[in-house]
Design a protein around this motif. Sequence first.
Motif, PDB file in Angstrom:
ATOM      1  N   ASP A  47      36.463  37.462  81.133  1.00  0.00           N
ATOM      2  CA  ASP A  47      36.591  38.041  82.465  1.00  0.00           C
ATOM      3  C   ASP A  47      37.377  37.103  83.362  1.00  0.00           C
ATOM      4  O   ASP A  47      37.410  35.884  83.147  1.00  0.00           O
ATOM      5  CB  ASP A  47      35.211  38.298  83.068  1.00  0.00           C
ATOM      6  CG  ASP A  47      34.483  39.428  82.356  1.00  0.00           C
ATOM      7  OD1 ASP A  47      35.123  40.120  81.543  1.00  0.00           O
ATOM      8  OD2 ASP A  47      33.284  39.613  82.600  1.00  0.00           O
ATOM      9  N   LEU A  54      32.601  31.364  83.139  1.00  0.00           N
ATOM     10  CA  LEU A  54      33.873  31.678  82.494  1.00  0.00           C
ATOM     11  C   LEU A  54      34.722  30.425  82.372  1.00  0.00           C
ATOM     12  O   LEU A  54      34.667  29.545  83.236  1.00  0.00           O
ATOM     13  CB  LEU A  54      34.654  32.730  83.286  1.00  0.00           C
ATOM     14  CG  LEU A  54      35.301  32.285  84.596  1.00  0.00           C
ATOM     15  CD1 LEU A  54      36.734  32.756  84.651  1.00  0.00           C
ATOM     16  CD2 LEU A  54      34.539  32.815  85.786  1.00  0.00           C
ATOM     17  N   LYS A  75      26.261  36.396  78.456  1.00  0.00           N
ATOM     18  CA  LYS A  75      26.070  37.816  78.696  1.00  0.00           C
ATOM     19  C   LYS A  75      25.020  38.410  77.754  1.00  0.00           C
ATOM     20  O   LYS A  75      24.181  39.225  78.160  1.00  0.00           O
ATOM     21  CB  LYS A  75      27.405  38.553  78.554  1.00  0.00           C
ATOM     22  CG  LYS A  75      28.361  38.345  79.729  1.00  0.00           C
ATOM     23  CD  LYS A  75      29.691  39.024  79.483  1.00  0.00           C
ATOM     24  CE  LYS A  75      30.587  39.000  80.711  1.00  0.00           C
ATOM     25  NZ  LYS A  75      30.108  39.896  81.769  1.00  0.00           N
ATOM     26  N   THR A 124      29.161  38.443  85.639  1.00  0.00           N
ATOM     27  CA  THR A 124      29.754  37.346  84.876  1.00  0.00           C
ATOM     28  C   THR A 124      29.342  36.038  85.518  1.00  0.00           C
ATOM     29  O   THR A 124      29.798  35.709  86.607  1.00  0.00           O
ATOM     30  CB  THR A 124      31.297  37.454  84.844  1.00  0.00           C
ATOM     31  OG1 THR A 124      31.668  38.695  84.220  1.00  0.00           O
ATOM     32  CG2 THR A 124      31.904  36.309  84.058  1.00  0.00           C
ATOM     33  N   GLN A 134      30.848  32.436  77.514  1.00  0.00           N
ATOM     34  CA  GLN A 134      30.651  33.618  78.358  1.00  0.00           C
ATOM     35  C   GLN A 134      29.958  34.736  77.588  1.00  0.00           C
ATOM     36  O   GLN A 134      29.049  35.394  78.110  1.00  0.00           O
ATOM     37  CB  GLN A 134      31.988  34.118  78.897  1.00  0.00           C
ATOM     38  CG  GLN A 134      31.852  35.288  79.853  1.00  0.00           C
ATOM     39  CD  GLN A 134      33.198  35.790  80.337  1.00  0.00           C
ATOM     40  OE1 GLN A 134      33.710  36.801  79.854  1.00  0.00           O
ATOM     41  NE2 GLN A 134      33.785  35.081  81.292  1.00  0.00           N
ATOM     42  N   ALA A 190      31.254  41.124  77.246  1.00  0.00           N
ATOM     43  CA  ALA A 190      32.698  40.926  77.207  1.00  0.00           C
ATOM     44  C   ALA A 190      33.255  41.603  75.956  1.00  0.00           C
ATOM     45  O   ALA A 190      32.553  41.763  74.951  1.00  0.00           O
ATOM     46  CB  ALA A 190      33.019  39.434  77.192  1.00  0.00           C
TER      47      ALA A 190
END
Length: 305
Positions: free
Chosen positions: A79, A89, A60, A86, A56, A68
């Motif tokens: 998240d 995940l 990002k 997002t 994740q 995050a």
Amino acid sequence: MELDRRKFLHICGVTAGGLLMPSGIALAEPLKTPSSAQLKGMLVDLTKCIGCGWCQQACKEWNDLPAAHVDEEGCVEVDSCLSADTWTLPELQEIEEDGQHYKVFVKKQCMHCVDPACVSACPVGALQKLDSGPVVYDCTRCIGCRYCMVACPFGIPKFEWDEPLPRIQKCTFCADRQADGLEPACAAACPTGALMFGDRDSLIAEAESRIEADPDGYFHHLYGKEELGGTSWMYLSPVNFEAMGFPLVGNEPVTSLSEAVATYGTAGVAASVTLLLGGLYYWFNGRQREVEVHVPISEESERES
């Protein structure tokens, strides 16, 4: 020629009916399915995922999404759900099966279907399926209809509800990195080998080999190999997929239905609405002219009397 109400309604009804008949609208060409030899894929082995969250974080960073939080020990605070900010995940699932308790981290993101329903449902071509596998989005074409959100069997596309000019957001399968010969950012960041990127056909062979080598360690099914005609992201798991919330879908693509809705339904409704509004304007405009002609004559008659 004077057009009375009965004639107007008759003309509208006949014309609208003709527009809504299947023979009256040329449906879009079916989506061209990429050759399996061209398709890239990702094998997600859930027996290896530890839920570290670095997939994740890497996603990002590469896509300039709100980062995050990483604590002092280097742990990523993942998240809680997919959103416009997002795109992937690892979600913890606790499963009881055959008297055993399993903790499985399930990595979620766009599945990049081989025959994507979101692409066929989009009436303006804002979503496209690349020959190499990624389903990509062009915000300059998007009209905000959100048909893609309704069509997706996995509930993936997200809308930027808080933005004045909102876009659809989702995983891009790092199409830009693939174009440069790089693997997706999440796979590059995974520390345990839970993510394996490569040719889709080769990944299928690898997954089946793992199941054969460790039949007790894996649920005997590769999710995504055939579901909805196949997906670019495929999963191995220690437990059955239904228990983890994976949708139970058939093996047939759903694109034929969504194509019919997007092309036949949208075009038919738009044409009918245009016809009716134009007809109403013509009829009321004619009525207005009739009033303008008759009112002065009536007033002059009253003065003479």
